[in-house]
Every structure is written in C-alpha cells, then in structure tokens.
Scaffold this active site. Structure first.
Site, PDB file in Angstrom:
ATOM      1  N   ARG A  40      -8.199  -5.190  -2.906  1.00 18.67           N
ATOM      2  CA  ARG A  40      -8.396  -5.204  -1.200  1.00 18.67           C
ATOM      3  C   ARG A  40      -7.352  -4.211  -1.651  1.00 18.67           C
ATOM      4  NH1 ARG A  40     -12.651  -8.153  -0.013  1.00 18.67           N
ATOM      5  NH2 ARG A  40     -12.692 -10.206  -0.590  1.00 18.67           N
ATOM      6  N   ASP A  41      -8.191  -3.248  -0.509  1.00 13.70           N
ATOM      7  CA  ASP A  41      -6.619  -2.410   0.290  1.00 13.70           C
ATOM      8  C   ASP A  41      -6.049  -2.971   1.189  1.00 13.70           C
ATOM      9  OD1 ASP A  41      -7.059   1.656   0.860  1.00 13.70           O
ATOM     10  OD2 ASP A  41      -6.058   0.119   1.834  1.00 13.70           O
ATOM     11  N   ILE A  42      -4.608  -2.639   0.562  1.00 15.52           N
ATOM     12  CA  ILE A  42      -3.820  -3.262   1.466  1.00 15.52           C
ATOM     13  C   ILE A  42      -3.674  -2.622   3.271  1.00 15.52           C
ATOM     14  CG2 ILE A  42      -1.861  -0.876   1.374  1.00 15.52           C
ATOM     15  CD1 ILE A  42      -0.064  -2.765   0.873  1.00 15.52           C
ATOM     16  N   ASN A  98     -10.909  10.012  -3.068  1.00 10.61           N
ATOM     17  CA  ASN A  98     -10.999  11.502  -2.593  1.00 10.61           C
ATOM     18  C   ASN A  98     -10.216  12.299  -3.080  1.00 10.61           C
ATOM     19  OD1 ASN A  98     -11.007  10.267   0.381  1.00 10.61           O
ATOM     20  ND2 ASN A  98      -9.790   9.609  -0.135  1.00 10.61           N
ATOM     21  N   VAL A 107      -2.913   8.633  -3.311  1.00 11.11           N
ATOM     22  CA  VAL A 107      -2.338   7.856  -4.316  1.00 11.11           C
ATOM     23  C   VAL A 107      -2.440   8.583  -5.667  1.00 11.11           C
ATOM     24  CG1 VAL A 107      -1.957   5.757  -5.927  1.00 11.11           C
ATOM     25  CG2 VAL A 107      -2.334   5.687  -3.190  1.00 11.11           C
ATOM     26  N   HIS A 111      -9.089   6.614  -8.386  1.00  9.78           N
ATOM     27  CA  HIS A 111      -9.785   4.949  -7.153  1.00  9.78           C
ATOM     28  C   HIS A 111     -10.723   5.438  -6.683  1.00  9.78           C
ATOM     29  CE1 HIS A 111      -6.737   7.051  -4.762  1.00  9.78           C
ATOM     30  NE2 HIS A 111      -7.226   6.281  -3.833  1.00  9.78           N
ATOM     31  N   HIS A 113     -12.810   4.085  -3.350  1.00  9.89           N
ATOM     32  CA  HIS A 113     -13.191   2.873  -2.933  1.00  9.89           C
ATOM     33  C   HIS A 113     -14.750   2.930  -1.848  1.00  9.89           C
ATOM     34  CE1 HIS A 113      -8.905   4.481  -0.906  1.00  9.89           C
ATOM     35  NE2 HIS A 113      -9.444   5.997  -1.253  1.00  9.89           N
TER      36      HIS A 113
END
Ligand code: 5GP
Ligand code: ZN
Length: 125
Positions: A40-42, A98, A107, A111, A113
């Site tokens: 999970r994204d922070i 991205n 980052v 990745h 999303h």
C-alpha cells in the site's frame, strides 16, 4: 541483455523500493512472489492505492526491453487480481506508471500505481 543476465543485476542498496522488497523497510505488503511485490502507498491518493514493483531493480519504464515482457505480464496480472480482491474491478480503476521528472516519478524503481475506489479525471494533471 538476456533474462539470465538481467536476473543477475543486484538490488540497489540505496533504493527505497529494493529495500521494501527485501523486507528491510516495512510496508503493508498485499502480495509477494518470486518476481513481484505489491504494497500500500504510504500517502494514498485514492481509497485503494497499491504500488506494484518487480523485485529486480529497473529504474523506470524507460529502461524496459523486450525480454521484460513476461515480467510486465506478471505485474499487470497481479494488478488485475488485486483490483478484484480489493473490490474495485467492477467500477473500474487506473494503472499508472510515472517516468522521470516531468512524468512525476519520485522513486527511481519501476512501479505501477493501482488506484481505485473513486472516479478519476482525464487527462491527469
Ligand atoms: P512516484 O511519485 O514515483 O510515481 O510514486 C512513488 C510513490 O511512492 C508515491 O505515491 C509515494 O507516496 C510512495 N512512497 C514513497 N515513500 C514510500 C514508503 O516509504 N512506503 C510506501 N509504502 N510508499 C512510499
Ligand atoms: Zn530498486
């Protein structure tokens, strides 16, 4: 580069997502297997906001090559499975990656999303 040569590329010790994949930085992991980790994204920007990464350090989608096809298939298949298990599949969802500064990448480890649980606008800002 062959898949075998790619697999031999070591994790980047200073990479945040390599460290999450290795378990040395904690995250809420929702899936992990030999090739892919999802957590999970922070700072979630949607009710469901999950990041999916290859365990192998690839800086961004700009660094992908043809032999990465099976890995990408795996990433998207896991994303589709998670969308179903999170209950966002029927309404629709968004998968975004991205690339670089103007693409909004913060980052430098590839990745996806996976975002859902609300409607999104197009084009994104
Ligand atoms: P990017 O901006 O590169 O497309 O996406 C990076 C994402 O990583 C952002 O949505 C950000 O909230 C998330 N993130 C940054 N640091 C951490 C962290 O330490 N743990 C988790 N789970 N997510 C993080
Ligand atoms: Zn990395």
């Amino acid at each position: 580069m062959t898949e075998a040569a790619r697999a031999a590329v070591p994790a980047e010790p200073d990479c945040l997502f390599c460290r999450i994949a290795a378990g040395t930085i904690p995250a809420t992991i929702v899936h992990q297997d030999e090739d892919v980790v999802a957590f999970r994204d922070i700072a979630p920007r949607a009710p469901t906001h999950i990041l999916l990464i290859p365990r192998r350090h690839i800086p961004s989608a700009a660094d992908l090559v043809e032999v990465d096809g099976p890995l990408l298939g795996r990433l998207f298949a896991v994303a589709a499975d998670l969308a179903r298990s999170e209950g966002i599949a029927d309404a629709g969802f968004r998968i975004v990656t991205n690339v670089g500064r103007w693409g909004g990448q913060t980052v430098d480890h590839l990745h996806l999303h996976l975002m859902g649980g609300r409607a999104f606008e197009w084009p994104p800002g």
